[in-house]
Design a protein around this motif. Structure first.
Motif, PDB file in Angstrom:
ATOM      1  N   TYR A 130       0.833  -1.210   0.000  1.00  0.00           N
ATOM      2  CA  TYR A 130       0.000   0.000   0.000  1.00  0.00           C
ATOM      3  C   TYR A 130       0.858   1.246   0.000  1.00  0.00           C
ATOM      4  CZ  TYR A 130      -3.598   3.384   1.248  1.00  0.00           C
ATOM      5  OH  TYR A 130      -4.442   4.479   1.249  1.00  0.00           O
ATOM      6  N   PRO A 141      -6.310   4.637  -4.356  1.00  0.00           N
ATOM      7  CA  PRO A 141      -6.823   4.102  -3.090  1.00  0.00           C
ATOM      8  C   PRO A 141      -8.288   3.700  -3.129  1.00  0.00           C
ATOM      9  CG  PRO A 141      -5.432   6.008  -2.671  1.00  0.00           C
ATOM     10  CD  PRO A 141      -5.608   5.922  -4.161  1.00  0.00           C
ATOM     11  N   LYS A 142      -9.127   4.457  -3.812  1.00  0.00           N
ATOM     12  CA  LYS A 142     -10.562   4.149  -3.819  1.00  0.00           C
ATOM     13  C   LYS A 142     -10.879   2.860  -4.569  1.00  0.00           C
ATOM     14  CE  LYS A 142     -11.663   7.046  -7.847  1.00  0.00           C
ATOM     15  NZ  LYS A 142     -12.415   8.250  -8.312  1.00  0.00           N
ATOM     16  N   GLU A 143      -9.940   2.365  -5.358  1.00  0.00           N
ATOM     17  CA  GLU A 143     -10.165   1.119  -6.093  1.00  0.00           C
ATOM     18  C   GLU A 143      -9.676  -0.111  -5.333  1.00  0.00           C
ATOM     19  OE1 GLU A 143      -9.881   2.856 -10.678  1.00  0.00           O
ATOM     20  OE2 GLU A 143      -8.156   1.822  -9.790  1.00  0.00           O
ATOM     21  N   ARG A 145      -9.361  -2.934  -2.341  1.00  0.00           N
ATOM     22  CA  ARG A 145     -10.227  -3.598  -1.383  1.00  0.00           C
ATOM     23  C   ARG A 145      -9.839  -3.163   0.027  1.00  0.00           C
ATOM     24  NH1 ARG A 145     -12.817  -6.925  -4.759  1.00  0.00           N
ATOM     25  NH2 ARG A 145     -11.620  -8.011  -6.383  1.00  0.00           N
ATOM     26  N   SER A 146     -10.829  -3.053   0.906  1.00  0.00           N
ATOM     27  CA  SER A 146     -10.594  -2.506   2.246  1.00  0.00           C
ATOM     28  C   SER A 146      -9.581  -3.329   3.033  1.00  0.00           C
ATOM     29  CB  SER A 146     -11.923  -2.446   3.021  1.00  0.00           C
ATOM     30  OG  SER A 146     -12.503  -3.745   3.136  1.00  0.00           O
ATOM     31  N   GLN A 147      -9.561  -4.653   2.800  1.00  0.00           N
ATOM     32  CA  GLN A 147      -8.645  -5.484   3.573  1.00  0.00           C
ATOM     33  C   GLN A 147      -7.177  -5.234   3.244  1.00  0.00           C
ATOM     34  OE1 GLN A 147     -11.222  -6.655   1.693  1.00  0.00           O
ATOM     35  NE2 GLN A 147     -10.653  -8.512   0.549  1.00  0.00           N
ATOM     36  N   LYS A 149      -6.060  -2.161   2.688  1.00  0.00           N
ATOM     37  CA  LYS A 149      -5.759  -0.784   3.083  1.00  0.00           C
ATOM     38  C   LYS A 149      -5.565  -0.712   4.599  1.00  0.00           C
ATOM     39  CE  LYS A 149      -9.407   1.148   1.021  1.00  0.00           C
ATOM     40  NZ  LYS A 149     -10.282   2.213   0.456  1.00  0.00           N
ATOM     41  N   SER A 151      -5.887   0.259   8.417  1.00  0.00           N
ATOM     42  CA  SER A 151      -6.998   0.747   9.233  1.00  0.00           C
ATOM     43  C   SER A 151      -6.423   1.432  10.455  1.00  0.00           C
ATOM     44  CB  SER A 151      -7.894  -0.421   9.654  1.00  0.00           C
ATOM     45  OG  SER A 151      -8.935   0.022  10.505  1.00  0.00           O
ATOM     46  N   ARG A 155      -1.502  -1.843   9.268  1.00  0.00           N
ATOM     47  CA  ARG A 155      -1.772  -2.859   8.250  1.00  0.00           C
ATOM     48  C   ARG A 155      -2.497  -4.046   8.874  1.00  0.00           C
ATOM     49  NH1 ARG A 155       4.302  -3.059   6.391  1.00  0.00           N
ATOM     50  NH2 ARG A 155       3.729  -4.998   5.344  1.00  0.00           N
ATOM     51  N   ARG A 483      -6.609  -4.166  -7.356  1.00  0.00           N
ATOM     52  CA  ARG A 483      -7.457  -4.044  -6.175  1.00  0.00           C
ATOM     53  C   ARG A 483      -6.681  -4.203  -4.881  1.00  0.00           C
ATOM     54  NH1 ARG A 483     -12.814  -4.415  -7.312  1.00  0.00           N
ATOM     55  NH2 ARG A 483     -12.924  -3.305  -5.336  1.00  0.00           N
TER      56      ARG A 483
END
Length: 513
Positions: A130, A141-143, A145-147, A149, A151, A155, A483
């Motif tokens: 990332y 970033p908006k493309e 998958r949340s996992q 990125k 939080s 990581r 993604r």
């Protein structure tokens, strides 16, 4: 140590690759490092598939095929599940074997010595995919998958357990056994009455699943995949012939071998850096673009099948694997299916294979005369086939994603995956020194995996047109959406039994990000 011995020390997906029709990626987070280490030691012997075992599996498959052909019957699919494990830098830090606080560590004389002796080298591995490809690269970033990125700045992935099998039922069973090993209650060893802990040493935030397509060996765009893998000196017994690329030094894939300049610590020997990247493919849109543009490409318009000729231009191979450098006119010669006997000469012309064709971007062969950026690919497709409704609409259904779980190994991420992606695939002017033959705008971008930012030139590729320099260019859409993913290190069997499961090198406050 001989290569015969090393095969028992190397994880099998690095080389020769785990046989797979189905694959599950169990991305994990370490909660209790000491307990995890204890369970990992026994897990290695019980579950990890070595290179030697993977070779034995492939020999069994070959024998089954040989016997089936002899008796004129379909080959039996053998139950050959495999398991490998790899760690992100955060995972090594959780074990106390990697520090993100280099400055603080170096202030302590003893810790500084440990750092110099044991810290795994490679800045991109430390920062993760990332920060590398969003912070300094071209991922949007908006493309992602949340996992994949972070939080709250942290990581989510410490490592990945990769489980493979040739049959779905075997995969499900093996995945269950793997999860039980790390999450069962202490002393709950009977598979029939196993009790899962409410407070396990390991948790699995998410999983990903891959499977081969009905046309085995082909990715979702319909191209034969995994053809031009590098041969490794000392391991691969097949010798390159004629114009095929030369075998590469083992150090381009394995740490601490000839060809590896990273000066890795002793414990990293026989290990390899792993990249996993989720690449979503927009198949109906790709087919529509080919149909809409098949008459706009010189030499394609006069082909018996203009659409397929244009597709072959973009890839550098016809969909059945025939290289356009060996036959730019058709794909009917079975002797050329999956052929590697070409080198793009003469390199001052691209009348047969466009300079920016995907396979030429990723492995330039004669354009550079040597391999210095090398990866071994072990990816697998995911998602279902294109539906009749999607074909009719010429648009992907947002609820039916499909693509490729791209997987590759190398001894240096910066000189491997990262270099290929940023310096070659996404660079309009690579291969270098082609302006006199293709014009000032360069060969163009890799139509398949090339990326661009808003301020970069529009996506385009130069095509052969019989002129010198060539003038034909065609604008490209985007059919592959990154993604997200992560960088890992795949350690040797010895490293997991000894160093990685030993006492921590650093206290938690100095190891963690």
């Amino acid at each position: 140590m001989s290569w015969v011995a090393r095969k028992a020390n190397i994880q099998g997906d690095v080389w020769p690759g785990l046989p797979k029709r189905f694959q599950t990626f169990l991305f994990f987070k370490i909660r209790k490092p000491d307990e995890f280490k204890t369970r990992l030691r026994s897990f290695v012997d019980e579950h990890i598939t070595t290179a030697q075992e993977a070779c034995d599996m492939k020999n069994q498959i070959l024998e089954a095929k040989t016997q089936a052909q002899k008796h004129g019957v379909p080959a039996k699919i053998l139950p050959l599940p495999g398991v490998n494990i790899a760690f992100a830098s955060t995972g090594l830090a959780a074990l106390g074997k990697f520090t993100f606080n280099e400055a603080a560590v170096k202030k302590d004389r003893n810790l500084s010595k440990i750092f110099k002796k044991n810290q795994l080298r490679g800045g991109l591995f430390g920062k993760g995919m990332y920060d590398d490809l969003v912070g300094e690269g071209w991922d949007e970033p908006k493309e992602l998958r949340s996992q994949f990125k972070p939080s709250a700045g942290k990581r989510l992935i410490d490592g990945v357990l990769m489980v493979t099998a040739s049959r779905a039922e075997d995969l499900r069973y093996k995945v269950l056994r793997v999860k039980e090993h790390f999450q069962k209650e202490e002393g709950s060893d009977d598979p029939d009455t196993v009790r899962m802990s409410n407070d396990p040493c390991l948790e699995f935030p998410f999983t990903s699943h891959g499977k081969t397509r009905p046309e085995k060996g082909k990715e979702h765009f319909g191209f034969e995949d995994g053809i031009s893998q590098p041969l490794i000196e000392g391991l691969d017994e097949v010798a390159p012939k004629d114009k095929e690329p030369k075998a590469v030094k083992p150090g381009l894939i394995f740490a601490r071998h000839e060809g590896d300049d990273m000066n890795q610590p002793d414990w990293a020997e026989d290990g390899s850096f792993l990249v996993i990247r989720d690449l979503q493919q927009l198949v109906p849109e790709f087919e529509k673009w080919l149909e809409d543009n098949k008459h706009n490409a010189p030499f394609a318009a006069d082909s018996d099948d203009p659409k397929e000729k244009l597709a072959a231009y973009l890839m550098g191979r016809w969909r059945n694997g025939t290289p356009v450098d060996e036959n730019p006119h058709h794909d009917k010669d079975p002797n050329l299916f999956r052929s590697n006997n070409f080198d793009f000469h003469p390199v001052d012309k691209h009348e047969r294979c466009p300079f920016a064709a995907h396979i030429r971007k990723m492995r330039p062969r004669g354009d550079l005369n040597h391999d210095h950026a090398v990866i071994i690919r072990r990816g697998i497709s995911y998602g279902d086939e294109v539906t009749p409704e999607e074909k009719a609409a010429q648009k992907s259904d947002e609820t039916k994603e499909r693509g490729l779980m791209f997987v590759c190994y190398q001894s240096d991420i910066r000189n491997g995956f990262n270099f290929l992606t940023t310096r070659w695939a996404s660079n309009h002017h690579f291969p270098d020194r082609k302006a006199n033959f293709v014009g000032e705008h360069g060969p163009g971008i890799d139509a398949i995996v090339g990326q661009r930012l808003a301020h970069h030139p529009e996506r385009s590729i130069g095509l052969p047109d019989g002129k010198h320099p060539t003038e034909a260019r065609i604008g490209l859409d985007r059919w592959v959406i990154p993604r997200g993913g992560e960088y890992f290190f795949t350690p040797s069997i010895k490293a997991m039994k000894e160093y990685l499961t030993g006492p921590p090198d650093y206290p938690p406050e100095l190891a963690s990000p």
